[in-house]
Design an enzyme around this catalytic site. Structure first.
Site, PDB file in Angstrom:
ATOM      1  CG  ASP A  74      49.489  43.188  65.723  1.00  0.00           C
ATOM      2  OD1 ASP A  74      49.571  43.095  66.603  1.00  0.00           O
ATOM      3  OD2 ASP A  74      49.763  44.800  66.132  1.00  0.00           O
ATOM      4  CE1 TYR A  79      48.878  50.289  66.729  1.00  0.00           C
ATOM      5  CE2 TYR A  79      48.330  47.618  65.571  1.00  0.00           C
ATOM      6  CZ  TYR A  79      49.254  48.851  66.133  1.00  0.00           C
ATOM      7  OH  TYR A  79      50.195  48.174  66.557  1.00  0.00           O
ATOM      8  CE  LYS A 104      50.099  44.607  68.837  1.00  0.00           C
ATOM      9  NZ  LYS A 104      49.547  45.534  67.620  1.00  0.00           N
ATOM     10  CG  HIS A 135      49.430  48.393  72.104  1.00  0.00           C
ATOM     11  ND1 HIS A 135      48.935  49.064  71.946  1.00  0.00           N
ATOM     12  CD2 HIS A 135      50.928  48.624  71.909  1.00  0.00           C
ATOM     13  CE1 HIS A 135      49.381  49.142  70.499  1.00  0.00           C
ATOM     14  NE2 HIS A 135      50.936  48.398  70.326  1.00  0.00           N
TER      15      HIS A 135
HETATM   16  N1  LIG Z   1      52.914  46.728  69.396  1.00  0.00           N
HETATM   17  C1  LIG Z   1      53.751  47.642  68.839  1.00  0.00           C
HETATM   18  O1  LIG Z   1      53.931  48.682  70.360  1.00  0.00           O
HETATM   19  C2  LIG Z   1      53.943  48.020  67.792  1.00  0.00           C
HETATM   20  C3  LIG Z   1      54.841  48.871  67.551  1.00  0.00           C
HETATM   21  C4  LIG Z   1      54.854  48.846  66.004  1.00  0.00           C
HETATM   22  C5  LIG Z   1      53.946  48.143  64.863  1.00  0.00           C
HETATM   23  N2  LIG Z   1      52.924  47.284  65.490  1.00  0.00           N
HETATM   24  C6  LIG Z   1      52.582  46.514  64.577  1.00  0.00           C
HETATM   25  O2  LIG Z   1      54.067  46.244  63.520  1.00  0.00           O
HETATM   26  C7  LIG Z   1      53.697  46.001  61.903  1.00  0.00           C
HETATM   27  C8  LIG Z   1      54.349  46.332  61.465  1.00  0.00           C
HETATM   28  O3  LIG Z   1      55.180  47.267  61.832  1.00  0.00           O
HETATM   29  P1  LIG Z   1      54.974  48.463  61.058  1.00  0.00           P
HETATM   30  O4  LIG Z   1      54.429  49.118  60.232  1.00  0.00           O
HETATM   31  O5  LIG Z   1      56.021  49.798  62.338  1.00  0.00           O
HETATM   32  O6  LIG Z   1      56.421  48.429  60.136  1.00  0.00           O
HETATM   33  P2  LIG Z   1      57.058  47.595  59.055  1.00  0.00           P
HETATM   34  O7  LIG Z   1      55.856  46.557  58.664  1.00  0.00           O
HETATM   35  O8  LIG Z   1      58.156  47.422  58.674  1.00  0.00           O
HETATM   36  O9  LIG Z   1      57.418  48.493  57.679  1.00  0.00           O
HETATM   37  C9  LIG Z   1      55.941  49.249  56.952  1.00  0.00           C
HETATM   38  C10 LIG Z   1      56.714  50.476  55.523  1.00  0.00           C
HETATM   39  O10 LIG Z   1      57.237  49.328  54.768  1.00  0.00           O
HETATM   40  C11 LIG Z   1      56.505  49.261  53.677  1.00  0.00           C
HETATM   41  N3  LIG Z   1      56.972  48.189  52.825  1.00  0.00           N
HETATM   42  C12 LIG Z   1      55.550  46.881  53.153  1.00  0.00           C
HETATM   43  N4  LIG Z   1      55.834  46.483  52.040  1.00  0.00           N
HETATM   44  C13 LIG Z   1      56.713  46.378  51.579  1.00  0.00           C
HETATM   45  C14 LIG Z   1      57.094  46.018  50.446  1.00  0.00           C
HETATM   46  N5  LIG Z   1      57.715  44.595  50.140  1.00  0.00           N
HETATM   47  N6  LIG Z   1      58.389  46.936  49.307  1.00  0.00           N
HETATM   48  C15 LIG Z   1      58.143  48.331  49.400  1.00  0.00           C
HETATM   49  N7  LIG Z   1      57.671  48.901  50.838  1.00  0.00           N
HETATM   50  C16 LIG Z   1      56.987  48.020  51.711  1.00  0.00           C
HETATM   51  C17 LIG Z   1      54.954  50.226  54.019  1.00  0.00           C
HETATM   52  O11 LIG Z   1      54.146  50.664  53.346  1.00  0.00           O
HETATM   53  P3  LIG Z   1      52.727  50.759  52.393  1.00  0.00           P
HETATM   54  O12 LIG Z   1      52.271  50.143  53.336  1.00  0.00           O
HETATM   55  O13 LIG Z   1      52.775  51.686  51.575  1.00  0.00           O
HETATM   56  O14 LIG Z   1      53.459  49.318  51.335  1.00  0.00           O
HETATM   57  C18 LIG Z   1      55.380  50.671  55.163  1.00  0.00           C
HETATM   58  O15 LIG Z   1      55.407  52.344  54.793  1.00  0.00           O
HETATM   59  C19 LIG Z   1      52.809  47.547  62.377  1.00  0.00           C
HETATM   60  O16 LIG Z   1      51.926  48.204  61.260  1.00  0.00           O
HETATM   61  C20 LIG Z   1      51.792  47.005  63.761  1.00  0.00           C
HETATM   62  O17 LIG Z   1      50.817  46.317  63.422  1.00  0.00           O
HETATM   63  C21 LIG Z   1      53.247  46.983  67.159  1.00  0.00           C
END
Ligand SMILES: NC(=O)c1ccc[n+]([C@@H]2O[C@H](COP(=O)([O-])OP(=O)(O)OC[C@H]3O[C@@H](n4cnc5c(N)ncnc54)[C@H](OP(=O)(O)O)[C@@H]3O)[C@@H](O)[C@H]2O)c1
Ligand SMILES: *[C@@H]1O[C@H](CO)[C@@H](O)[C@H](O)[C@H]1NC(C)=O
Ligand SMILES: *[C@@H]1O[C@H](CO)[C@@H](O)[C@H](O)[C@H]1NC(C)=O
Ligand SMILES: *[C@@H]1O[C@H](CO)[C@@H](O)[C@H](O)[C@H]1NC(C)=O
Ligand SMILES: *[C@@H]1O[C@H](CO)[C@@H](O)[C@H](O)[C@H]1NC(C)=O
Length: 336
Positions: A74, A79, A104, A135
């Protein structure tokens, strides 16, 4: 005889979807299918807005992920990492047709959807994406100088054009609310296949979930860990050391983040956990060899507090802002 015929058909249908990955595939309403879990690639914000992506900071994680059995990535124009995502896919050696690539449409490019997608494809160095999402319904002028009020029904016509041109195999939306989806469904030629919104243990999105299920729209869950790793006291539980979640993790010899992801997969939503760490990337997709019981699913569902981690209230004076209004909006993370 009939049985043999039916089973040949069935094996044939499965073979069509063999992509060499660890996740099963979830059917979409346009005849395609999406892997049940993918890699998120957004690196977040720093004091200057969207964090700048450094050398191979996203490329390497994308390659590790595909080698570990992910088949969905994704990304988004916003980004600023599409070049690295494309390079990571090519470096993985996994054939392009086995990778489900999502990008997006940025909020300042909605007056020229096909032009914007062409630019994304150029950065990705690819001829199509598997899924293109609007988006957000909140729109900006091309030079970011302020809001540009664009009806998402008009933007959607461009999305339909992108699908007809074959530049996007599937099309969908992100950060839309139920009344916006209702209005879109009543006024579109091609239905959205996917809605990407925040879903996690803190934010079950039960109404949206039921609505999308009724209308054949698959939900992709962003920020799938919710407040699991939050260091602040404000956000609701669970944290990664929560006794209930730890108990389940011990029962299945899994980690608490794996329990949180399995919960989402079993609900039928498609999580996209982000990590740039090789071990965590490998661990996050390792959720397809166990199953939570119905009772355990119900226990986990009780954590829901309708609490948003991602809450862009700084957009709340835009006419298409999709969320609740608050008395004091948060500071604008994007810096305009
Ligand atoms: N459409 C939208 O508006 C929108 C909004 C927000 C997000 N997104 C998408 O959704 C994706 C995921 O959401 P997010 O990045 O907000 O949050 P998330 O995936 O819930 O959390 C990411 C965080 O968790 C840590 N992490 C990941 N795996 C882990 C594990 N097994 N143990 C401990 N810590 C862990 C990562 O650190 P490390 O990298 O250091 O492991 C990072 O700090 C985004 O990257 C993006 O692609 C889309
Ligand atoms: C986008 O790319 C396609 C195929 O390369 C091309 O036919 C079309 O003219 C381009 N459209 C825009 C608006 O840039
Ligand atoms: C684009 O992809 C092709 C293979 O499809 C590759 O040969 C070429 O080097 C790539 N270009 C860039 C700039 O990465
Ligand atoms: C528990 O999981 C770890 C890490 O995935 C693995 O190395 C170990 O063999 C597992 N133990 C059992 C008893 O299955
Ligand atoms: C959904 O979005 C519209 C803007 O398009 C807004 O007027 C409405 O209040 C939103 N609904 C909810 C429940 O937040």
């Amino acid at each position: 005889m009939l049985l043999v015929f039916v089973s040949i058909l069935f094996v044939g249908a499965l073979a069509d979807e063999k992509d060499g990955g660890l996740a099963f595939r979830v059917p979409l309403n346009d005849g395609t299918s999406i892997p049940a879990l993918g890699l998120g690639t957004f690196l977040g914000f720093d004091e200057n807005g969207v964090k700048e992506v450094e050398d191979q900071e996203v490329e390497l994680p994308v390659t590790w992920a595909l080698k570990a059995g992910y088949r969905m990535i994704d990304t988004a124009a916003a980004y600023n990492n599409e070049e690295q995502v494309g390079a990571g896919v090519r470096a993985s050696g996994v054939p392009r047709e086995h990778v489900f690539l999502v990008t997006k449409l940025a909020s300042h490019e909605q007056r020229d959807v096909v032009g914007a997608l062409n630019k994304s494809l150029e950065r990705l160095n690819m001829s199509y994406v598997d899924l293109y999402l609007i988006h957000t319904p909140v729109t900006y002028k091309p030079d970011h100088s302020g809001y540009d009020i664009i009806d998402y029904l008009d933007t959607w016509k461009g999305m339909e054009e992108a699908k007809k041109l074959g530049l996007a195999k599937s099309i969908g939306i992100s950060n839309f609310n139920i009344s916006q989806i209702e209005r879109l469904l009543a006024n579109c030629e091609i239905k959205p296949s996917v809605l990407q919104v925040e879903v996690n243990l803190n934010l079950a999105q039960n109404k949206l979930f039921d609505y999308c299920k009724t209308h054949g729209i698959v939900i992709m869950a962003y920020t799938p860990f919710g407040s699991l790793f939050s260091k602040e006291s404000g956000p609701p539980p669970p944290r990664a050391d929560d006794p209930t979640v730890v108990g389940l993790a011990q029962k299945y010899n899994k980690s608490t983040p794996q329990i949180a992801l399995r919960y989402l997969v079993q609900r039928g939503v498609v999580p996209i956990p982000k990590s740039v760490n090789k071990d965590r990337i490998e661990s996050n997709i390792n959720v397809f060899d166990f199953k939570l019981t119905d009772e355990e699913m119900e226990t986990l569902a009780k954590f829901n507090k309708d609490y948003r981690v991602v809450f862009p209230s700084f957009w709340q004076d835009h006419p298409y802002y999709p969320y609740e209004q608050v008395a004091v909006p948060a500071p604008d993370l994007f810096k305009g």
